[in-house]
Design an enzyme around this catalytic site. Structure first.
Site, PDB file in Angstrom:
ATOM      1  N   HIS A 106      -5.563  -4.966  -0.983  1.00  0.00           N
ATOM      2  CA  HIS A 106      -6.313  -4.748   0.254  1.00  0.00           C
ATOM      3  C   HIS A 106      -7.398  -5.823   0.403  1.00  0.00           C
ATOM      4  CE1 HIS A 106      -4.219  -0.936  -0.207  1.00  0.00           C
ATOM      5  NE2 HIS A 106      -4.458  -0.718   1.079  1.00  0.00           N
ATOM      6  N   SER A 123       0.831  -1.192   0.000  1.00  0.00           N
ATOM      7  CA  SER A 123       0.000   0.000   0.000  1.00  0.00           C
ATOM      8  C   SER A 123       0.878   1.259   0.000  1.00  0.00           C
ATOM      9  CB  SER A 123      -0.961  -0.022   1.198  1.00  0.00           C
ATOM     10  OG  SER A 123      -1.926   0.998   1.082  1.00  0.00           O
ATOM     11  N   GLU A 156      -2.689  -2.393  -7.763  1.00  0.00           N
ATOM     12  CA  GLU A 156      -3.848  -2.573  -6.885  1.00  0.00           C
ATOM     13  C   GLU A 156      -4.200  -1.216  -6.304  1.00  0.00           C
ATOM     14  OE1 GLU A 156      -4.099  -2.390  -3.270  1.00  0.00           O
ATOM     15  OE2 GLU A 156      -2.110  -1.494  -3.169  1.00  0.00           O
TER      16      GLU A 156
END
Length: 400
Positions: A371, A205, A306
């Site tokens: 996630h 992330s 992502e």
């Protein structure tokens, strides 16, 4: 301890090399005891000026020839060639792989971004200790003036630098993402990081910013995987995949769906099997890092993407930024993970295919990374094969 004669010229003087054929721990302890500065360490030995030679022999270092010193390091498995030294590699080249973790190795847990729930962090730390690892929890920091940061930039950068340059630490593992990693990149002491032997970086992330910078500046492979706190929420299968990714040299296989599945034939979407080095991470972080000098583009590689909580138009904007900046130029394939809480999945899929189709490379959707509760680890900087027909991404390990 062994030392060779002062016969290496440099900076207008002669130098000896002092090493240990037993362990690096013995070498560094000897250096500290006799005042040899840390900056003199070079991969597997310390450089010391000629006038130190007699003093080190008197202190117990065995005098040997330069040839014998190298032979004994090789025999002990302690020789570190220049090819194992961190330095920038060209985009598309496989990156330097740090050593895999073994039972008893030290893992430093750091907070480069947002604050973490202490209970979740404690459960994650206990999990790593259950794998036989020695875990150093993050430092206690004064509260940051901004509530979305774990601490101010100076403290977070110092913690990361200290962990990376600690000779005992084999992996640096982030507590979580959030926001704040980008703020550290111009504060970190990159010369100190480059002078250290490679070690494994783990996180995802917001950590995409650091994955990209480590690839660009240190040429070192990293692991896109749950932070320590997120390991507490992962299922047993995902935890085992993460353990194997850091402690073995097994490849990782992810199974998704081909780009054409359920969508018909979209112009530009192609089938095929391609090889390349994995690069990428969080789409928003990649787009917001363009132009900073701390990015590692997708040329010659397989881009993994992502995101979370971004509306379809914002995904479109991030992809457009990467396309216009040239980050995708020369990419060989694109592997798409989870786009969690990003709105209507059908619209998200349409946006992704419409913006990526002009690349005319194989594309796979719905790979289980990002996630998700089952956030499968993805080695970055490692060689991989993308099969758009089968909907698979197979990645070689990022450790050796």
């Amino acid at each position: 301890m062994i030392v060779d004669p002062p016969n290496a010229a440099g900076h207008g003087r002669l130098w000896s090399h002092v090493a240990s054929d037993r362990s690096f721990e013995e070498l560094h302890a000897f250096a500290r005891a006799h005042g040899i500065p840390r900056r003199g360490f070079d991969r597997d030995h310390y450089d010391v000026p000629a006038e130190w030679y007699d003093r080190l022999v008197a202190a117990g270092a065995e005098p040997v020839t330069s040839r014998e010193l190298l032979d004994r390091l090789r025999a002990a498995g302690l020789r570190r060639p220049k090819m194992w030294t961190p330095f920038p590699r060209r985009p598309g080249a496989a990156l330097l792989r740090p050593p895999r973790l073994r039972s008893g190795d030290v893992v430093a847990v750091v907070q480069p971004a947002g604050p973490v729930d202490p209970a979740r962090l404690d459960r994650g730390v206990d999990l790593l200790r259950g794998w036989g690892l020695e875990v150093r929890p993050p430092s206690g920091f004064p509260a940051a003036s901004l509530p979305y940061l774990a601490a101010d930039d100076r403290h977070r950068a110092a913690e990361l630098t200290e962990a990376w340059t600690d000779l005992d630490v084999k992996a640096v593992w982030a507590t979580r993402g959030g926001y704040g990693t980008q703020r550290l990149l111009d504060v970190l002491d990159w010369d100190a990081l480059a002078s250290s032997s490679p070690r494994l970086l783990v996180g995802f992330s917001d950590l995409t910013a650091l994955h990209q910078a480590v690839a660009a500046r240190l040429g070192t492979a990293t692991l896109h995987a749950p932070g320590v706190a997120a390991l507490a929420d992962a299922d047993d299968a995902t935890r085992d995949l993460v353990r194997r990714a850091v402690m073995s040299c097994d490849p990782v296989e992810l199974v998704g769906s081909p780009a054409r599945s359920g969508t018909g034939t979209r112009a530009g979407v192609v089938d095929g099997v391609v090889d390349g080095v994995v690069v990428g991470g969080n789409l928003t972080l990649l787009a917001s890092s363009v132009g900073t000098g701390a990015t590692h583009p997708a040329a010659g590689g397989i881009a993994v993407l992502e995101d979370v909580g971004e509306a379809p138009y914002r995904l479109d904007r991030a992809l457009t930024q990467l396309l216009r900046s040239g980050w995708f130029d020369g990419v060989r394939g694109v592997a798409l993970g989870a786009f969690a809480r990003c709105g209507d999945p059908t619209l998200v899929r349409t946006v992704l295919e419409e913006r990526l189709a002009p690349l005319e490379v194989p594309l796979v959707h719905d790979l289980p990374f990002g996630h998700l509760a089952d956030n499968v680890p993805v080695p970055l900087g490692a060689a991989a094969t993308l099969d758009s027909g089968a909907g698979t991404l197979t990645v070689r390990p990022c450790v050796r």
